[in-house]
Design a protein around this motif. Structure first.
Motif, PDB file in Angstrom:
ATOM      1  N   PHE A   7      12.061  37.395  70.782  1.00 36.22           N
ATOM      2  CA  PHE A   7      12.324  38.701  71.389  1.00 36.22           C
ATOM      3  C   PHE A   7      12.440  39.713  70.245  1.00 36.22           C
ATOM      4  O   PHE A   7      13.491  39.832  69.612  1.00 36.22           O
ATOM      5  CB  PHE A   7      13.612  38.650  72.212  1.00 36.22           C
ATOM      6  N   PRO A   8      11.333  40.389  69.927  1.00 37.78           N
ATOM      7  CA  PRO A   8      11.344  41.271  68.765  1.00 37.78           C
ATOM      8  C   PRO A   8      11.754  42.697  69.128  1.00 37.78           C
ATOM      9  O   PRO A   8      11.508  43.154  70.239  1.00 37.78           O
ATOM     10  CB  PRO A   8       9.873  41.256  68.319  1.00 37.78           C
ATOM     11  N   SER A  10      13.840  46.614  67.355  1.00 32.82           N
ATOM     12  CA  SER A  10      14.635  47.252  66.302  1.00 32.82           C
ATOM     13  C   SER A  10      16.124  47.061  66.575  1.00 32.82           C
ATOM     14  O   SER A  10      16.921  46.974  65.647  1.00 32.82           O
ATOM     15  CB  SER A  10      14.353  48.755  66.248  1.00 32.82           C
ATOM     16  N   PHE A  11      16.489  47.067  67.854  1.00 32.29           N
ATOM     17  CA  PHE A  11      17.881  46.855  68.259  1.00 32.29           C
ATOM     18  C   PHE A  11      18.840  47.755  67.483  1.00 32.29           C
ATOM     19  O   PHE A  11      19.797  47.289  66.886  1.00 32.29           O
ATOM     20  CB  PHE A  11      18.265  45.374  68.111  1.00 32.29           C
ATOM     21  N   THR A  15      21.476  47.172  73.296  1.00 32.92           N
ATOM     22  CA  THR A  15      22.050  47.841  74.478  1.00 32.92           C
ATOM     23  C   THR A  15      22.208  46.822  75.613  1.00 32.92           C
ATOM     24  O   THR A  15      21.717  45.684  75.514  1.00 32.92           O
ATOM     25  CB  THR A  15      21.115  48.957  74.987  1.00 32.92           C
ATOM     26  N   LEU A  90      10.199  45.612  80.130  1.00 35.76           N
ATOM     27  CA  LEU A  90       9.440  46.767  80.630  1.00 35.76           C
ATOM     28  C   LEU A  90      10.366  47.654  81.449  1.00 35.76           C
ATOM     29  O   LEU A  90      10.965  47.209  82.427  1.00 35.76           O
ATOM     30  CB  LEU A  90       8.290  46.316  81.533  1.00 35.76           C
ATOM     31  N   ARG A  91      10.442  48.911  81.032  1.00 36.43           N
ATOM     32  CA  ARG A  91      11.311  49.847  81.749  1.00 36.43           C
ATOM     33  C   ARG A  91      10.540  50.776  82.659  1.00 36.43           C
ATOM     34  O   ARG A  91      11.006  51.173  83.708  1.00 36.43           O
ATOM     35  CB  ARG A  91      12.095  50.712  80.746  1.00 36.43           C
ATOM     36  N   ASP A  95       6.335  52.280  78.764  1.00 34.95           N
ATOM     37  CA  ASP A  95       6.527  50.974  78.123  1.00 34.95           C
ATOM     38  C   ASP A  95       5.320  50.086  78.385  1.00 34.95           C
ATOM     39  O   ASP A  95       4.823  49.407  77.503  1.00 34.95           O
ATOM     40  CB  ASP A  95       7.759  50.244  78.707  1.00 34.95           C
ATOM     41  N   THR A 121      13.058  45.425  83.761  1.00 34.12           N
ATOM     42  CA  THR A 121      14.480  45.745  83.681  1.00 34.12           C
ATOM     43  C   THR A 121      15.128  45.681  85.054  1.00 34.12           C
ATOM     44  O   THR A 121      14.548  46.128  86.034  1.00 34.12           O
ATOM     45  CB  THR A 121      14.655  47.190  83.176  1.00 34.12           C
ATOM     46  N   LYS A 125      19.299  49.840  84.836  1.00 26.75           N
ATOM     47  CA  LYS A 125      19.358  49.760  83.364  1.00 26.75           C
ATOM     48  C   LYS A 125      18.103  50.329  82.706  1.00 26.75           C
ATOM     49  O   LYS A 125      18.012  50.399  81.486  1.00 26.75           O
ATOM     50  CB  LYS A 125      19.533  48.306  82.925  1.00 26.75           C
ATOM     51  N   SER A 130      17.803  52.585  73.034  1.00 27.94           N
ATOM     52  CA  SER A 130      18.612  52.681  71.818  1.00 27.94           C
ATOM     53  C   SER A 130      18.672  54.124  71.337  1.00 27.94           C
ATOM     54  O   SER A 130      19.706  54.582  70.853  1.00 27.94           O
ATOM     55  CB  SER A 130      18.029  51.795  70.719  1.00 27.94           C
TER      56      SER A 130
HETATM   57  P1  ADP Z   1      11.042  48.497  69.555  1.00 25.05           P
HETATM   58  O1  ADP Z   1      11.384  49.347  68.364  1.00 25.05           O
HETATM   59  O2  ADP Z   1      10.153  47.340  69.257  1.00 25.05           O
HETATM   60  O3  ADP Z   1      10.656  49.251  70.803  1.00 25.05           O
HETATM   61  P2  ADP Z   1      13.568  48.126  70.851  1.00 25.05           P
HETATM   62  O4  ADP Z   1      14.784  47.590  70.202  1.00 25.05           O
HETATM   63  O5  ADP Z   1      13.601  49.560  71.269  1.00 25.05           O
HETATM   64  O6  ADP Z   1      12.427  47.807  69.854  1.00 25.05           O
HETATM   65  O7  ADP Z   1      13.183  47.251  72.126  1.00 25.05           O
HETATM   66  C1  ADP Z   1      12.946  45.879  72.069  1.00 25.05           C
HETATM   67  C2  ADP Z   1      12.485  45.390  73.422  1.00 25.05           C
HETATM   68  O8  ADP Z   1      13.498  45.597  74.391  1.00 25.05           O
HETATM   69  C3  ADP Z   1      11.253  46.103  73.975  1.00 25.05           C
HETATM   70  O9  ADP Z   1      10.479  45.156  74.683  1.00 25.05           O
HETATM   71  C4  ADP Z   1      11.817  47.098  74.928  1.00 25.05           C
HETATM   72  O10 ADP Z   1      10.887  47.432  75.947  1.00 25.05           O
HETATM   73  C5  ADP Z   1      12.968  46.307  75.487  1.00 25.05           C
HETATM   74  N1  ADP Z   1      14.005  47.187  76.020  1.00 25.05           N
HETATM   75  C6  ADP Z   1      14.663  48.186  75.411  1.00 25.05           C
HETATM   76  N2  ADP Z   1      15.539  48.785  76.255  1.00 25.05           N
HETATM   77  C7  ADP Z   1      15.428  48.128  77.427  1.00 25.05           C
HETATM   78  C8  ADP Z   1      16.037  48.277  78.718  1.00 25.05           C
HETATM   79  N3  ADP Z   1      16.928  49.241  78.985  1.00 25.05           N
HETATM   80  N4  ADP Z   1      15.651  47.407  79.674  1.00 25.05           N
HETATM   81  C9  ADP Z   1      14.734  46.465  79.423  1.00 25.05           C
HETATM   82  N5  ADP Z   1      14.102  46.284  78.264  1.00 25.05           N
HETATM   83  C10 ADP Z   1      14.443  47.095  77.273  1.00 25.05           C
END
Ligand code: ADP
Length: 158
Positions: A7-8, A10-11, A15, A90-91, A95, A121, A125, A130
Motif C-alpha cells: 500500500f504505497p 506519502s501518508f 488519515t 479510490l475516493r 483519483d 472509500t 471518508k 492528507s
Molecule cells: P499519494 O501521494 O501516492 O497520493 P497518499 O498518501 O495521498 O499518497 O495516498 C495513498 C493512497 O491512499 C492512495 O491510493 C489514495 O487514493 C488513498 N487515499 C488517500 N485518502 C483516502 C481516503 N480518504 N479514502 C480512501 N483512500 C484514500
C-alpha cells in the motif's frame, strides 16, 4: 504462495481514509506492507520518521501489516518484497483517472506481474485527504477527528 500487497503513499500524515483502506484489506491478503515513498522533489510536513511512527502505532493491532519506507519505483519495491499486489484507495473520479494512468504505466514498464487492487472509500471518508488535514492543522483546526490517534501535530509529536 503468500498474497503480499504493498500500500504505497506519502501518508503526510496518515488519515482515517487510509486506515479505512488498510482495515478492509487486512482480511484480503496474507501480508500488507504500508510503503512510505520518498520523493525528493516533494516537500513534506512530517519527516519520514514521524510518518513511519504514526503509521506503526496506528496499525500495530493488525498482525499482518508492516511499515517500510522506500525510494525509487513502487514496482521495484514490490519485486524486492515478493509483492504481487498494489493496494490503492479510490475516493472520486479524479483519483480514478490518476490511478488508471499509474496502474497502466506499472504494467507497461515491468515484466513483473503486479495487479493493482482498488478499494472504494467507505462513505463519509471520501472527502478526507492528507493535504486538507495539513491545512486544518496549520490553521489550528480540530484535526483529530480526521486522523488516527497516533498522529500528533507540533510540539506534541513525541
Ligand atoms: P499519494 O501521494 O501516492 O497520493 P497518499 O498518501 O495521498 O499518497 O495516498 C495513498 C493512497 O491512499 C492512495 O491510493 C489514495 O487514493 C488513498 N487515499 C488517500 N485518502 C483516502 C481516503 N480518504 N479514502 C480512501 N483512500 C484514500
Amino acid at each position: 504462495m503468500e498474497r503480499i500487497a504493498v500500500f504505497p503513499g506519502s501518508f503526510d500524515p496518515i488519515t482515517i481514509g487510509h486506515m479505512d483502506i488498510i482495515q478492509r484489506a487486512v482480511p484480503l491478503f496474507d501480508k500488507i506492507i504500508v510503503a512510505i515513498g520518498t520523493n525528493s522533489a516533494k516537500k513534506y510536513m512530517f519527516s519520514l520518521e514521524q510518518r513511519q511512527k504514526f503509521i506503526e502505532k496506528a496499525v500495530e493491532r493488525f498482525e499482518n501489516v508492516t511499515v517500510q519506507t522506500y525510494d525509487g519505483l513502487t514496482i521495484d519495491f514490490c519485486l524486492n518484497n515478493d509483492a504481487r499486489y498494489i493496494l490503492r484507495g479510490l475516493r472520486n473520479p479524479a483519483d480514478f483517472e490518476f490511478e488508471k494512468a499509474i496502474a497502466h504505466t506499472n504494467r507497461a514498464i515491468s515484466n513483473y506481474d503486479v495487479e493493482t487492487v482498488f478499494l472504494l472509500t467507505s462513505s463519509g471518508k471520501a472527502y478526507i485527504s492528507s493535504s486538507i488535514v495539513r491545512d486544518v492543522m496549520i490553521n489550528g483546526g480540530e484535526y483529530k477527528k480526521l486522523v488516527p490517534s497516533s498522529v500528533k501535530y507540533k510540539c506534541e509529536t513525541k
